[in-house]
Design a protein around this motif. Structure first.
Motif, PDB file in Angstrom:
ATOM      1  N   THR A  84      -2.456  -4.714  -6.493  1.00  0.00           N
ATOM      2  CA  THR A  84      -1.838  -5.169  -5.251  1.00  0.00           C
ATOM      3  C   THR A  84      -0.832  -6.278  -5.540  1.00  0.00           C
ATOM      4  O   THR A  84      -0.822  -6.869  -6.625  1.00  0.00           O
ATOM      5  CB  THR A  84      -2.888  -5.747  -4.285  1.00  0.00           C
ATOM      6  N   ARG A 141       0.814  -1.217   0.000  1.00  0.00           N
ATOM      7  CA  ARG A 141       0.000   0.000   0.000  1.00  0.00           C
ATOM      8  C   ARG A 141       0.847   1.266   0.000  1.00  0.00           C
ATOM      9  O   ARG A 141       0.439   2.289  -0.573  1.00  0.00           O
ATOM     10  CB  ARG A 141      -0.981  -0.009   1.184  1.00  0.00           C
ATOM     11  N   HIS A 166      -5.969  -0.618   2.166  1.00  0.00           N
ATOM     12  CA  HIS A 166      -5.446   0.312   1.164  1.00  0.00           C
ATOM     13  C   HIS A 166      -6.035   1.687   1.436  1.00  0.00           C
ATOM     14  O   HIS A 166      -6.961   1.844   2.212  1.00  0.00           O
ATOM     15  CB  HIS A 166      -5.786  -0.149  -0.257  1.00  0.00           C
TER      16      HIS A 166
END
Length: 323
Positions: A36, A19, A55
């Motif tokens: 991701t 993140r 996130h």
């Protein structure tokens, strides 16, 4: 081709695109589609590790990449991803690592298109966001164009509208994951042919793409380009791509770091160690005078107790003088 929602994408990269990395990449590239790291469906469903879905709202549009081969489990994991706010669920059918193979997912699934189709159908039934697939052009000795063609037809039948294709085949035995990113030859023409034969499919090309010129050339043949290691090791290339595709003004590297400051200070207040963020910033001055000193200051200082924004100011100071 006109710019679309997949014109520029940043690849899912294990141990890299966490993140913090994605937040930084979003500053560099306002239009990019972010992905991701791969999260296994088992980790979410059986391990209940829902923290892996964390996130920031600034990351959107952002896709969750899942790994797995059990349709029901993937459907549940996809639902978790949608409920967490992800804009897309992407199924990994390209990773060649031994660990992934032992779990019967990743690139080895290219040998089983029907299984992948069942997984996609189950995920699509479970979510209201797009379900996409990232694959290779082949695997081991199964690397004829007809094999890729059949895989693609199966994906279309399952409802896939976006296919991300790494333009190398994967060797599941004899090559490490790193070698699989470098040794099998690139075959961009095979991906271009796929787009010509399946024009209704959004095709995103991946593999060995490092420059703005590369991006622009590929976009004359396919719908999108996915940058991987180049975006990580030389992230400022993303700002150049934005400028070329969208006319975005080119920010200075210092400006990008200053725009990271609120995020960094908020994360430090949450208890995040500075090193977990600064490791993604090391390549920002790649190719510039003083780049080595910038990397060294961050690498040596970020792991120390109490390291804070001041360390980044120190690392930036020589660059300010050079500018």
């Amino acid at each position: 081709m006109e710019n679309g929602p997949y014109s520029i994408c940043i690849a899912p990269m294990m141990d890299w695109t966490d993140r913090h990395c994605r937040y930084f990449h979003r500053l560099l590239s306002p239009h990019a589609r972010l992905y991701t790291e791969m999260v296994t469906s088992a980790a979410l469903v059986r391990g209940r590790q829902l923290r892996l879905l964390e996130h920031s709202q600034q990351e959107h549009p952002v896709a969750l990449q899942l790994g797995g081969s059990d349709p029901h489990e993937l459907a549940v994991a996809a639902r978790y991803g949608m409920d967490a706010g992800y804009d897309e669920i992407n199924l990994n059918v390209g990773c060649p690592s031994d660990r992934v193979q032992s779990g019967r997912f990743g690139a080895c699934l290219m040998r089983e298109p029907a299984v992948v189709g069942d997984c996609v159908k189950a995920m699509r039934d479970a979510v209201d966001v797009p379900v996409t697939v990232k694959c290779r052009i082949g695997v081991d000795d199964q690397d004829e164009y007809a094999d890729l063609q059949h895989f693609t037809e199966t994906m279309i039948d399952a409802g896939v509208e976006v296919l991300v294709v790494h333009a190398r085949k994967a060797w599941l035995k004899g090559l490490s994951p790193k070698e699989n990113r470098e040794i099998p030859p690139l075959d961009y023409e095979r991906v271009y042919r796929l787009k010509r034969e399946f024009p209704q499919l959004v095709i995103v090309i991946n593999g060995g793409i490092t420059t703005v010129e590369d991006v622009l050339a590929h976009l004359t043949q396919v719908d999108g380009v996915m940058l991987g290691r180049a975006a990580y090791h030389d992230p400022y290339v993303l700002a150049h791509v934005e400028a070329a595709l969208y006319g975005e003004p080119l920010p200075t590297r210092e400006d990008l770091l200053l725009r990271m400051r609120p995020y960094i200070e908020a994360e430090l207040a949450r208890g995040t160690a500075l090193k977990h963020i600064t490791r993604h910033l090391l390549g920002l001055y790649q190719g510039e005078p003083g780049a080595r000193g910038f990397r060294r200051r961050l690498s040596e200082g970020a792991h120390l107790a109490g390291a804070d924004w001041g360390l980044i100011e120190q690392a930036m100071a020589p660059q300010r003088v050079a500018a």
